[in-house]
Design an enzyme around this catalytic site. Structure first.
Site, short mmCIF file in Angstrom:
data_model
loop_
_atom_site.label_atom_id
_atom_site.label_comp_id
_atom_site.label_asym_id
_atom_site.label_seq_id
_atom_site.Cartn_x
_atom_site.Cartn_y
_atom_site.Cartn_z
N SER A 192 0.84 -1.21 0.00
CA SER A 192 0.00 0.00 0.00
C SER A 192 0.87 1.24 0.00
O SER A 192 1.97 1.25 0.58
CB SER A 192 -0.86 -0.02 1.26
N TYR A 206 -1.63 -0.99 11.00
CA TYR A 206 -1.94 -1.58 9.70
C TYR A 206 -0.84 -1.24 8.68
O TYR A 206 -0.32 -2.12 7.99
CB TYR A 206 -3.31 -1.07 9.19
N LYS A 221 2.17 -3.62 6.54
CA LYS A 221 2.49 -3.64 5.10
C LYS A 221 3.99 -3.40 4.92
O LYS A 221 4.65 -4.09 4.14
CB LYS A 221 1.67 -2.56 4.36
C1 UD1 Z 1 -7.19 4.65 3.55
C2 UD1 Z 1 -6.25 4.17 4.60
C3 UD1 Z 1 -5.03 3.55 3.93
C4 UD1 Z 1 -5.49 2.42 3.03
C5 UD1 Z 1 -6.49 2.96 2.02
C6 UD1 Z 1 -7.08 1.84 1.20
C7 UD1 Z 1 -6.62 5.65 6.50
C8 UD1 Z 1 -6.05 6.75 7.34
N1 UD1 Z 1 -5.87 5.27 5.46
O1 UD1 Z 1 -6.57 5.66 2.78
O2 UD1 Z 1 -4.13 3.08 4.90
O3 UD1 Z 1 -4.38 1.87 2.37
O4 UD1 Z 1 -7.57 3.59 2.70
O5 UD1 Z 1 -7.86 2.37 0.19
O6 UD1 Z 1 -7.69 5.13 6.77
N2 UD1 Z 1 -13.37 10.88 3.55
C9 UD1 Z 1 -14.44 11.74 3.74
N3 UD1 Z 1 -15.63 11.19 4.13
C10 UD1 Z 1 -15.81 9.85 4.35
C11 UD1 Z 1 -14.71 8.97 4.13
C12 UD1 Z 1 -13.49 9.53 3.75
O7 UD1 Z 1 -14.32 12.93 3.56
O8 UD1 Z 1 -16.92 9.44 4.71
C13 UD1 Z 1 -12.09 11.45 3.08
C14 UD1 Z 1 -10.92 11.14 4.00
O9 UD1 Z 1 -10.85 12.09 5.04
C15 UD1 Z 1 -9.75 11.23 3.02
C16 UD1 Z 1 -10.36 10.78 1.68
O10 UD1 Z 1 -11.78 10.86 1.84
O11 UD1 Z 1 -9.36 12.57 2.91
C17 UD1 Z 1 -9.97 9.36 1.30
O12 UD1 Z 1 -10.25 8.52 2.40
P1 UD1 Z 1 -10.16 6.92 2.29
O13 UD1 Z 1 -11.01 6.44 1.20
O14 UD1 Z 1 -10.41 6.36 3.66
O15 UD1 Z 1 -8.65 6.64 1.83
P2 UD1 Z 1 -7.25 7.04 2.50
O16 UD1 Z 1 -7.41 7.74 3.78
O17 UD1 Z 1 -6.44 7.70 1.47
#
Ligand code: UD1
Length: 342
Positions: free
Chosen positions: A128, A153, A157
């Site tokens: 990842s 997590y 990795k």
């Molecule tokens: C997350 C994981 C990462 C993992 C990846 C797999 C965390 C901190 N990181 O990455 O380790 O490898 O998923 O795909 O969890 N967001 C919103 N509203 C929501 C959900 C998310 O605004 O309801 C935002 C988050 O704040 C972030 C973005 O969307 O800024 C992407 O979030 P997410 O899909 O969880 O991915 P990552 O955080 O990049």
């Protein structure tokens, strides 16, 4: 392309595993799946068969169970392994670190030992972009520092990468590829397989899709004061079919070689959370109303790949854009509003 291979997929019933199973079969390979179904459903199996045109062999086992894993290798004699199986919920890993270290590291070590015992020489590992930690420099390149991860997590990795690299140094015939995924979203364009998380989704796309389908009441955007073009976080979203195809290319690359190579698997483009919601609104034909909420702990403002090494050495490049990622997610979500039958 390499000849027909028999490929063992640990975690092959999961989101990325199931899409990779289908792409491997479409490329002419045979698939054996080992999955303990803790976070997946056996009802994906007939759908993999329907899309891939052949039946995957299936073993309901935990890769941490060395005896059963050894039995599987003895019975199936795979040519190569793609190791997807693992726990992957970031907040849960913070609460239960030893569960994550035990499960994710033991499974990797068991696999490497069973592979050596049975003379299996090739492994592709599901890593990842989280291994890069909080880098300020973008795009991320494979030779940048790794290991300063912010949660257990991510550490599993990183540590699995180290274990695989060291094993490739010690066992000269081993060929290993570490694929560092960015943010996989989307679904097979048939809409028959897709992401089906347990409980309330942690990740953006499954949450947005469930909100659009009426399964969630409110949609929150976490943070609108990041130093980005619209104040929301930017991520390198990649279509899961492109990601799955990268595994087929990784196998083509490693078969006949030894050593350990690492590749970023992303598009090289970043999209903001608001851009994703807008693209999803178009895909589902209705404007999705969101609310701003505080930042989520541990989120970095921007994260995207330099995927040029994969293009150069694997001959792989992402082909699908954000609109298609959202359309395909919506096709899956609207045809399967409650996911797979459990
Ligand atoms: C997350 C994981 C990462 C993992 C990846 C797999 C965390 C901190 N990181 O990455 O380790 O490898 O998923 O795909 O969890 N967001 C919103 N509203 C929501 C959900 C998310 O605004 O309801 C935002 C988050 O704040 C972030 C973005 O969307 O800024 C992407 O979030 P997410 O899909 O969880 O991915 P990552 O955080 O990049």
């Amino acid at each position: 392309m390499s000849n027909n291979l028999k490929v063992l997929l640990t975690g092959g019933c999961g989101y990325i595993g199931s899409h990779t199973a289908v792409e491997l079969m479409r490329a002419g390979h045979d698939v054996v799946i080992a999955d303990d179904l803790v976070n997946s459903s056996r009802s994906v199996l007939p759908r993999i068969e329907e899309l891939g045109g052949r039946k995957p062999a299936f073993y309901e086992i935990d890769v941490c169970d060395m005896e059963k894993l050894d039995g599987l290798f003895a019975a199936e004699k795979p040519d190569a392994v793609i190791h997807f199986a693992g726990l992957k919920c970031v907040p849960e890993s913070v609460e239960k670190p030893t569960l994550y270290y035990r499960n994710n590291l033991l499974s990797t070590m068991n696999l490497l030992e069973v592979m050596a015992a049975h003379g299996v020489k090739y492994i592709v590992f599901s890593s990842s972009a989280t291994v890069y930690g909080e880098s300020d420099v973008m795009p991320l390149r494979e030779d940048m520092p790794t290991g300063a991860c912010t949660n257990p997590y991510g550490m599993t990795k990183h540590m699995s990468e180290v274990i695989i690299r060291d094993t490739a140094r010690a066992r000269k015939e081993l060929g290993a590829v570490l694929l560092r995924y960015f943010n996989p979203i989307g679904a097979d364009e048939s809409g028959r397989i897709g992401e089906d998380p347990l409980g309330i989704p942690n990740n953006l796309l499954p949450y947005v899709a469930q909100f659009a389908a009426g399964r969630r009441e409110r949609l929150f955007v976490n943070g609108n004061d990041y130093p980005t073009r619209d104040g929301t976080c930017i991520r390198d979203f990649i279509h899961v079919t492109d990601l799955a195809k990268a595994h087929v290319k990784a196998l083509d690359f490693i078969v006949g070689r030894s050593g350990c190579e690492v590749f970023n698997i992303g598009t090289g483009n970043g999209y903001s959370v608001l851009e994703v919601i807008e693209a999803f609104s178009k895909a589902c034909g209705r404007e999705l109303k969101y609310e701003f909420a505080p930042r989520r702990a541990g989120d970095i403002p921007t994260c995207y790949a330099d995927p040029s090494k994969a293009e150069r050495l694997l001959g792989w490049k992402a082909e699908r854009g954000l609109a298609q990622m959202c359309e395909d997610t919506w096709r899956w979500q609207s045809a399967n509003p409650m996911g797979y039958e459990k």
